[in-house]
Design a protein around this motif. Sequence first.
Motif, mmCIF file in Angstrom:
data_model
loop_
_atom_site.group_PDB
_atom_site.id
_atom_site.type_symbol
_atom_site.label_atom_id
_atom_site.label_comp_id
_atom_site.label_asym_id
_atom_site.label_seq_id
_atom_site.Cartn_x
_atom_site.Cartn_y
_atom_site.Cartn_z
ATOM 1 N N UNK A 64 11.559 5.806 -4.827
ATOM 2 C CA UNK A 64 10.300 6.320 -5.059
ATOM 3 C C UNK A 64 9.358 5.614 -6.072
ATOM 4 N N UNK A 65 10.338 4.768 -6.668
ATOM 5 C CA UNK A 65 9.365 4.074 -7.706
ATOM 6 C C UNK A 65 8.409 2.887 -7.388
ATOM 7 N N UNK A 66 8.736 2.530 -5.951
ATOM 8 C CA UNK A 66 7.789 1.616 -5.300
ATOM 9 C C UNK A 66 6.582 2.201 -4.738
ATOM 10 N N UNK A 67 6.388 3.644 -4.945
ATOM 11 C CA UNK A 67 5.275 4.177 -4.213
ATOM 12 C C UNK A 67 4.001 3.627 -4.902
ATOM 13 N N UNK A 68 2.753 3.346 -3.846
ATOM 14 C CA UNK A 68 1.565 3.399 -4.647
ATOM 15 C C UNK A 68 0.461 4.130 -3.492
ATOM 16 N N UNK A 69 -0.751 4.548 -4.063
ATOM 17 C CA UNK A 69 -1.553 5.287 -3.154
ATOM 18 C C UNK A 69 -1.694 4.349 -1.837
#
Lengths: 167, 103
Positions: B22-27
Amino acid sequence: MSEENKYPLKKVVIICAKGSIEDVYATLVMANGAVMEGIETKVFFTFFGLDAITKKKMLKLHTATVGNPAMTMPGGIPFPTLLGAIPGVEAGVSAMMKKQMEALDIPPVDEFLEMITAGGGELYACKLAVDMFKLKKEDLFDDVKDIITVGEFYELVGGQQTQIIFT
Amino acid sequence: MAQKNYSGVNISVDEEGYMTDSSQWTKEIAKEMAKEEGLNLTEEHIKLLEFIREKVLSGSALTIRAIGKSGFTDIKGFYQLFPGAPLKKATKYAGVSKPSTCV
């Protein structure tokens, strides 16, 4: 691709014919779950299942404490039928069940029905049962789409990849 | 585990396309992911995805009812924002795991 994935369910029609908490919620959870999956969903309420969409009764459903062999007390001790017959016990047990469901974010009946219709699910009442219980359209929950006959019910069920579930 | 490239970043996804980290997520990742499935994300979508991330990553169970009470949208609005299977889609674009609740 496996056989069942080739023909995913497109439509489900769920029949609710009983009015106890567990019977009604079985219907509501299955119906809402189908709506959440993007499956076309229709729910048909008949006989005592009508209580779930009758304004005066929908928030006062009970579970049977007499003649219910699955009933146990907290801790798993069998629940004596005679105890269940004492006035107020059924109401107490029912209140406890509702409290436990609320803790799991399972909404009250009216809100659950609204969730189903908000997602495009449709609610129908059985004409024969409505006549039998001397109910009118205005006695029923506002989101109920129509009061229909058995013949009209079967028209709703048509089409490929459709299932009927009787809870 | 598969790797996918969204907006120039390599991310790991499971077999259904859910991000496993989840920490890789960006808009931008969310937008490309949704575009791939034919949905253009607006600011309204993104706000809701951020709410979902906050909720899921703090360990609470995510239900469709909770989204209806989020203040961002009601349940009807949620179905309109993510047509079809909203909770499954929204969690996917939010970069969190597939929902494990039945309501």
